[in-house]
Scaffold this motif. Structure first.
Motif, PDB file in Angstrom:
ATOM      1  N   GLY A   1       0.818  -1.211   0.000  1.00  0.00           N
ATOM      2  CA  GLY A   1       0.000   0.000   0.000  1.00  0.00           C
ATOM      3  C   GLY A   1       0.853   1.262   0.000  1.00  0.00           C
ATOM      4  O   GLY A   1       0.551   2.225  -0.703  1.00  0.00           O
ATOM      5  N   LEU A   2       1.944   1.248   0.770  1.00  0.00           N
ATOM      6  CA  LEU A   2       2.842   2.388   0.797  1.00  0.00           C
ATOM      7  C   LEU A   2       3.503   2.591  -0.564  1.00  0.00           C
ATOM      8  O   LEU A   2       3.563   3.720  -1.075  1.00  0.00           O
ATOM      9  CB  LEU A   2       3.907   2.201   1.878  1.00  0.00           C
ATOM     10  CG  LEU A   2       4.929   3.331   2.015  1.00  0.00           C
ATOM     11  CD1 LEU A   2       4.227   4.611   2.457  1.00  0.00           C
ATOM     12  CD2 LEU A   2       6.008   2.940   2.997  1.00  0.00           C
ATOM     13  N   ALA A   3       3.967   1.495  -1.162  1.00  0.00           N
ATOM     14  CA  ALA A   3       4.591   1.593  -2.487  1.00  0.00           C
ATOM     15  C   ALA A   3       3.590   2.092  -3.524  1.00  0.00           C
ATOM     16  O   ALA A   3       3.929   2.921  -4.377  1.00  0.00           O
ATOM     17  CB  ALA A   3       5.164   0.231  -2.899  1.00  0.00           C
ATOM     18  N   SER A   4       2.355   1.613  -3.458  1.00  0.00           N
ATOM     19  CA  SER A   4       1.323   2.070  -4.396  1.00  0.00           C
ATOM     20  C   SER A   4       1.028   3.554  -4.202  1.00  0.00           C
ATOM     21  O   SER A   4       0.886   4.297  -5.175  1.00  0.00           O
ATOM     22  CB  SER A   4       0.038   1.271  -4.210  1.00  0.00           C
ATOM     23  OG  SER A   4       0.261  -0.079  -4.473  1.00  0.00           O
ATOM     24  N   GLY A   5       0.955   3.985  -2.959  1.00  0.00           N
ATOM     25  CA  GLY A   5       0.710   5.399  -2.680  1.00  0.00           C
ATOM     26  C   GLY A   5       1.836   6.294  -3.159  1.00  0.00           C
ATOM     27  O   GLY A   5       1.599   7.368  -3.710  1.00  0.00           O
ATOM     28  N   VAL A   6       3.072   5.840  -2.968  1.00  0.00           N
ATOM     29  CA  VAL A   6       4.216   6.617  -3.442  1.00  0.00           C
ATOM     30  C   VAL A   6       4.188   6.709  -4.964  1.00  0.00           C
ATOM     31  O   VAL A   6       4.425   7.769  -5.541  1.00  0.00           O
ATOM     32  CB  VAL A   6       5.540   5.996  -2.940  1.00  0.00           C
ATOM     33  CG1 VAL A   6       6.725   6.578  -3.659  1.00  0.00           C
ATOM     34  CG2 VAL A   6       5.681   6.190  -1.439  1.00  0.00           C
ATOM     35  N   PHE A   7       3.872   5.596  -5.625  1.00  0.00           N
ATOM     36  CA  PHE A   7       3.814   5.599  -7.085  1.00  0.00           C
ATOM     37  C   PHE A   7       2.739   6.548  -7.596  1.00  0.00           C
ATOM     38  O   PHE A   7       2.985   7.370  -8.476  1.00  0.00           O
ATOM     39  CB  PHE A   7       3.566   4.196  -7.613  1.00  0.00           C
ATOM     40  CG  PHE A   7       3.360   4.153  -9.102  1.00  0.00           C
ATOM     41  CD1 PHE A   7       4.428   4.304  -9.964  1.00  0.00           C
ATOM     42  CD2 PHE A   7       2.087   3.999  -9.634  1.00  0.00           C
ATOM     43  CE1 PHE A   7       4.243   4.295 -11.335  1.00  0.00           C
ATOM     44  CE2 PHE A   7       1.895   3.979 -11.006  1.00  0.00           C
ATOM     45  CZ  PHE A   7       2.984   4.127 -11.858  1.00  0.00           C
ATOM     46  N   VAL A   8       1.549   6.468  -7.039  1.00  0.00           N
ATOM     47  CA  VAL A   8       0.461   7.341  -7.490  1.00  0.00           C
ATOM     48  C   VAL A   8       0.795   8.799  -7.197  1.00  0.00           C
ATOM     49  O   VAL A   8       0.558   9.683  -8.021  1.00  0.00           O
ATOM     50  CB  VAL A   8      -0.879   6.927  -6.836  1.00  0.00           C
ATOM     51  CG1 VAL A   8      -1.961   7.957  -7.074  1.00  0.00           C
ATOM     52  CG2 VAL A   8      -1.313   5.567  -7.355  1.00  0.00           C
ATOM     53  N   GLY A   9       1.387   9.054  -6.046  1.00  0.00           N
ATOM     54  CA  GLY A   9       1.777  10.419  -5.708  1.00  0.00           C
ATOM     55  C   GLY A   9       2.839  10.963  -6.648  1.00  0.00           C
ATOM     56  O   GLY A   9       2.769  12.118  -7.091  1.00  0.00           O
ATOM     57  N   MET A  10       3.833  10.145  -6.974  1.00  0.00           N
ATOM     58  CA  MET A  10       4.879  10.583  -7.895  1.00  0.00           C
ATOM     59  C   MET A  10       4.311  10.802  -9.302  1.00  0.00           C
ATOM     60  O   MET A  10       4.697  11.739  -9.994  1.00  0.00           O
ATOM     61  CB  MET A  10       6.015   9.564  -7.943  1.00  0.00           C
ATOM     62  CG  MET A  10       6.838   9.510  -6.691  1.00  0.00           C
ATOM     63  SD  MET A  10       7.792  10.999  -6.439  1.00  0.00           S
ATOM     64  CE  MET A  10       8.987  10.851  -7.749  1.00  0.00           C
ATOM     65  N   LEU A  11       3.415   9.929  -9.718  1.00  0.00           N
ATOM     66  CA  LEU A  11       2.796  10.093 -11.028  1.00  0.00           C
ATOM     67  C   LEU A  11       1.960  11.372 -11.076  1.00  0.00           C
ATOM     68  O   LEU A  11       2.003  12.116 -12.056  1.00  0.00           O
ATOM     69  CB  LEU A  11       1.934   8.875 -11.354  1.00  0.00           C
ATOM     70  CG  LEU A  11       1.599   8.626 -12.805  1.00  0.00           C
ATOM     71  CD1 LEU A  11       2.866   8.474 -13.628  1.00  0.00           C
ATOM     72  CD2 LEU A  11       0.748   7.391 -12.941  1.00  0.00           C
ATOM     73  N   ALA A  12       1.231  11.638 -10.009  1.00  0.00           N
ATOM     74  CA  ALA A  12       0.445  12.871  -9.946  1.00  0.00           C
ATOM     75  C   ALA A  12       1.355  14.097  -9.917  1.00  0.00           C
ATOM     76  O   ALA A  12       1.068  15.111 -10.559  1.00  0.00           O
ATOM     77  CB  ALA A  12      -0.457  12.858  -8.718  1.00  0.00           C
TER      78      ALA A  12
END
Length: 139
Positions: A81-92
């Motif tokens: 979940g943390l990795a997914s959140g970091v990825f979505v945040g970086m993409l945004a």
């Protein structure tokens, strides 16, 4: 009956092509991935980014068609979940950088000198909204 099956197959392929074309346009035309690599200073890992996108698209497609159930430890789930959140945040972040969303928004609402406050409001709103969703709507 055969006409119905052919129609469903045609409609599914057309929908898949439309979504795939939009995804590719999002990544290439807007230059999201190069900007993300530039911000994170990871230009040497371009092949890893490409394979991550391809594997993610294939696994995501498979998961949406099959509805798999995974039995994982809570610690592993939190890390994912943390990795997914970091990825979505970086993409945004990459998307907003490319499109210059924050300066345009700040200028339109008249707070050019307070962009930091605007960004923190968006970040905190995302955090609290995610927590609210997970606390109240996820079993």
């Amino acid at each position: 009956m055969i006409i119905k099956i052919v129609f469903v197959v045609f409609l599914s392929l057309a929908g898949g092509l439309a979504v795939g074309a939009g995804f590719v346009a999002f990544l290439t035309v807007l230059g999201i991935l190069p900007r993300l690599m530039q911000l994170s200073k990871t230009m040497k890992m371009i092949r890893s980014y490409e394979w991550a996108i391809v594997i993610g698209a294939v696994v995501g497609t498979y998961a949406s068609l099959r509805d798999p159930v995974f039995i994982l430890s809570p610690v592993l789930i939190m890390a994912m979940g943390l990795a997914s959140g970091v990825f979505v945040g970086m993409l945004a972040a990459g998307l907003t950088e490319v499109l210059n969303v924050f300066p345009i928004l700040a200028k339109r609402i008249g707070i050019e000198d307070r962009i930091e406050i605007l960004m923190m409001a968006i970040v905190l709103g995302k955090i609290f909204g995610s927590l609210f969703h997970w606390i109240y709507f996820v079993n």
